[in-house]
Scaffold this motif. Sequence first.
Motif, mmCIF file in Angstrom:
data_model
loop_
_atom_site.group_PDB
_atom_site.id
_atom_site.type_symbol
_atom_site.label_atom_id
_atom_site.label_comp_id
_atom_site.label_asym_id
_atom_site.label_seq_id
_atom_site.Cartn_x
_atom_site.Cartn_y
_atom_site.Cartn_z
ATOM 1 N N GLU A 1 31.626 26.318 42.002
ATOM 2 C CA GLU A 1 31.112 27.281 41.018
ATOM 3 C C GLU A 1 30.297 28.372 41.695
ATOM 4 O O GLU A 1 30.377 29.550 41.324
ATOM 5 C CB GLU A 1 30.235 26.553 39.977
ATOM 6 C CG GLU A 1 30.992 25.551 39.108
ATOM 7 C CD GLU A 1 31.165 24.209 39.779
ATOM 8 O OE1 GLU A 1 30.708 24.085 40.933
ATOM 9 O OE2 GLU A 1 31.765 23.294 39.171
ATOM 10 N N ASP A 2 29.504 27.968 42.729
ATOM 11 C CA ASP A 2 28.708 28.972 43.449
ATOM 12 C C ASP A 2 29.617 29.964 44.164
ATOM 13 O O ASP A 2 29.333 31.168 44.215
ATOM 14 C CB ASP A 2 27.785 28.289 44.454
ATOM 15 C CG ASP A 2 26.794 27.357 43.757
ATOM 16 O OD1 ASP A 2 26.558 27.575 42.550
ATOM 17 O OD2 ASP A 2 26.291 26.431 44.400
ATOM 18 N N ARG A 3 30.719 29.459 44.727
ATOM 19 C CA ARG A 3 31.639 30.367 45.410
ATOM 20 C C ARG A 3 32.278 31.345 44.429
ATOM 21 O O ARG A 3 32.443 32.529 44.731
ATOM 22 C CB ARG A 3 32.728 29.552 46.113
ATOM 23 C CG ARG A 3 32.191 28.733 47.299
ATOM 24 C CD ARG A 3 33.279 27.890 47.917
ATOM 25 N NE ARG A 3 32.775 27.118 49.057
ATOM 26 C CZ ARG A 3 33.484 26.213 49.706
ATOM 27 N NH1 ARG A 3 34.727 25.949 49.332
ATOM 28 N NH2 ARG A 3 32.947 25.547 50.722
ATOM 29 N N GLU B 1 30.230 38.313 41.985
ATOM 30 C CA GLU B 1 29.205 39.304 42.335
ATOM 31 C C GLU B 1 29.735 40.310 43.344
ATOM 32 O O GLU B 1 29.440 41.514 43.255
ATOM 33 C CB GLU B 1 27.981 38.585 42.895
ATOM 34 C CG GLU B 1 27.211 37.781 41.847
ATOM 35 C CD GLU B 1 26.061 37.017 42.455
ATOM 36 O OE1 GLU B 1 25.919 37.079 43.709
ATOM 37 O OE2 GLU B 1 25.302 36.355 41.704
ATOM 38 N N GLU B 2 30.541 39.828 44.299
ATOM 39 C CA GLU B 2 31.110 40.752 45.286
ATOM 40 C C GLU B 2 32.047 41.743 44.619
ATOM 41 O O GLU B 2 32.033 42.943 44.924
ATOM 42 C CB GLU B 2 31.846 39.950 46.357
ATOM 43 C CG GLU B 2 30.907 39.162 47.289
ATOM 44 C CD GLU B 2 31.672 38.338 48.303
ATOM 45 O OE1 GLU B 2 32.924 38.390 48.246
ATOM 46 O OE2 GLU B 2 31.041 37.669 49.136
ATOM 47 N N THR B 3 32.899 41.237 43.706
ATOM 48 C CA THR B 3 33.815 42.155 43.009
ATOM 49 C C THR B 3 33.055 43.163 42.158
ATOM 50 O O THR B 3 33.416 44.346 42.112
ATOM 51 C CB THR B 3 34.771 41.345 42.131
ATOM 52 O OG1 THR B 3 34.011 40.473 41.268
ATOM 53 C CG2 THR B 3 35.722 40.501 42.976
ATOM 54 N N LYS C 1 31.657 45.761 44.424
ATOM 55 C CA LYS C 1 32.698 46.686 44.870
ATOM 56 C C LYS C 1 33.065 47.671 43.770
ATOM 57 O O LYS C 1 33.272 48.858 44.030
ATOM 58 C CB LYS C 1 33.929 45.880 45.302
ATOM 59 C CG LYS C 1 33.751 45.131 46.617
ATOM 60 C CD LYS C 1 35.012 44.382 46.988
ATOM 61 C CE LYS C 1 34.832 43.613 48.301
ATOM 62 N NZ LYS C 1 36.053 42.846 48.654
ATOM 63 N N GLU C 2 33.166 47.161 42.535
ATOM 64 C CA GLU C 2 33.497 48.060 41.416
ATOM 65 C C GLU C 2 32.418 49.123 41.234
ATOM 66 O O GLU C 2 32.726 50.293 40.970
ATOM 67 C CB GLU C 2 33.663 47.239 40.136
ATOM 68 C CG GLU C 2 34.917 46.371 40.136
ATOM 69 C CD GLU C 2 35.008 45.518 38.882
ATOM 70 O OE1 GLU C 2 34.062 45.592 38.063
ATOM 71 O OE2 GLU C 2 36.012 44.806 38.728
ATOM 72 N N LYS C 3 31.144 48.711 41.349
ATOM 73 C CA LYS C 3 30.060 49.701 41.227
ATOM 74 C C LYS C 3 30.144 50.746 42.322
ATOM 75 O O LYS C 3 29.970 51.946 42.073
ATOM 76 C CB LYS C 3 28.712 48.978 41.284
ATOM 77 C CG LYS C 3 28.396 48.165 40.048
ATOM 78 C CD LYS C 3 27.029 47.515 40.175
ATOM 79 C CE LYS C 3 26.699 46.677 38.933
ATOM 80 N NZ LYS C 3 25.384 46.016 39.061
ATOM 81 N N GLN C 4 30.418 50.289 43.537
ATOM 82 C CA GLN C 4 30.537 51.243 44.640
ATOM 83 C C GLN C 4 31.700 52.196 44.426
ATOM 84 O O GLN C 4 31.582 53.407 44.667
ATOM 85 C CB GLN C 4 30.701 50.480 45.953
ATOM 86 C CG GLN C 4 29.443 49.716 46.389
ATOM 87 C CD GLN C 4 29.652 48.948 47.676
ATOM 88 O OE1 GLN C 4 30.751 48.961 48.233
ATOM 89 N NE2 GLN C 4 28.602 48.278 48.149
#
Length: 411
Positions: free
Chosen positions: A118-120, A126-128, A131-134
């Motif tokens: 679940e943590d992964r 969070e990484e996706t 990336k979307e925000k960037q």
Amino acid sequence: MAHLRLLRHHSLHCNHNLSLLRSISPFSSSSGPIKPVAYPVKPKEPSAEEETTQNQAPTQEQPTSSSGRLGIAETLDLLESLKSSPSPTWTREEARFMKDAPVITPVSYAAKVAPLPEDREMEKQEETEEKEKQEAQEQLNREAMRMESDVRARRHIFGLQQEEKIPYPTLIRVEKKPQKVAVDLMEAIRQVKANAKRNFVETVEAHVNLGVDPRRGDQMVRGALTLPHGTGKTVRVAVFAEGAAAEEARAAGADVVGGDELIEQIRTGGGKLNFDKCIATPMYMPRLSKIARILGPRGLMPNPKLGSVTSDVSNAVKAAKSGRIDFKIDKTAIVHVGLGKVNFSEEVLRENIGAFVNALLLAKPAGLKKTSKYAGYVKNFTLSCTMGPGFPVTVQSLSAAADHYSKLQVK
């Protein structure tokens, strides 16, 4: 003899060991018997300044006895000086072989725990998102650069000297209006009458949101009723009949009466109609198919379920004149109907609304399950005037108005 030899051998061996011990012992002396030793007075402990001078001074050789070995007093003094001297700094490797080395506190590190699935997943999410925000920020930056380049190109073409500052586009949050609290029916009627401020007599309208699916045929809600105090407006009635039925319609007060000639007039009239209600005898229903495209979208097509297709033309015309209304749900499962004018009294409007709620309950579809009398069927009931705000009404007050109308009909 053998025993004597063994005894002699043991005595020689013991004498030899005793001589070795005397040579090793610090108390042994080559000059003869042991001399008494006088212990000197214990010196006072030096102060901090004397210690610093002592440390800076060159080390002197410790006095030894005449035999080259330290005496008891000298040994004790040496031990005292070692105890009073500051403890040396030891490395980790040296401390392993020392008895009285200082204790080194162990360093504790946080235990490493393997991440759960679940943590992964959360980390990947969070990484996706990051990336979307960037990407969104980069896209906004590219759009801003493109806009600036367009402005510069236009300024260069048209020769504009003054630099125009174009505001950067920003998102404006839509402020949600607070929902109105449902009020009692009489209070809602007072509010509607108070907000009718136009220069004409406005109509009191009811808008009911029902919990049905209009796409299903078994959940269609439609009906008709005659308001006890009328709608407050003049209704023009057209009757499709001939012979005796036509004479009855004219005597009952029908505005337009005709047969085939009336059908042809409507078909060739370009959609212009001079009536508000249509009543037809059963023999004229097949002939009305010619003008069904004109009457149907306007809600004027006669329907046997609504009582507009009947042989008793006289009573149908009187009912339409006295305030008969038809209601039907639209594509969004909402019923819109007019129930009087704002110049009606509050009690008259209450009775008209009670009659409409009673008819709405009678038109409840049988295919609607898991509902009570009102819950699940009537989601909300809003009362308003033609050009005024709406006021939600409580279900309890509507139920009381419907029960009051039913008691009046029984009497």
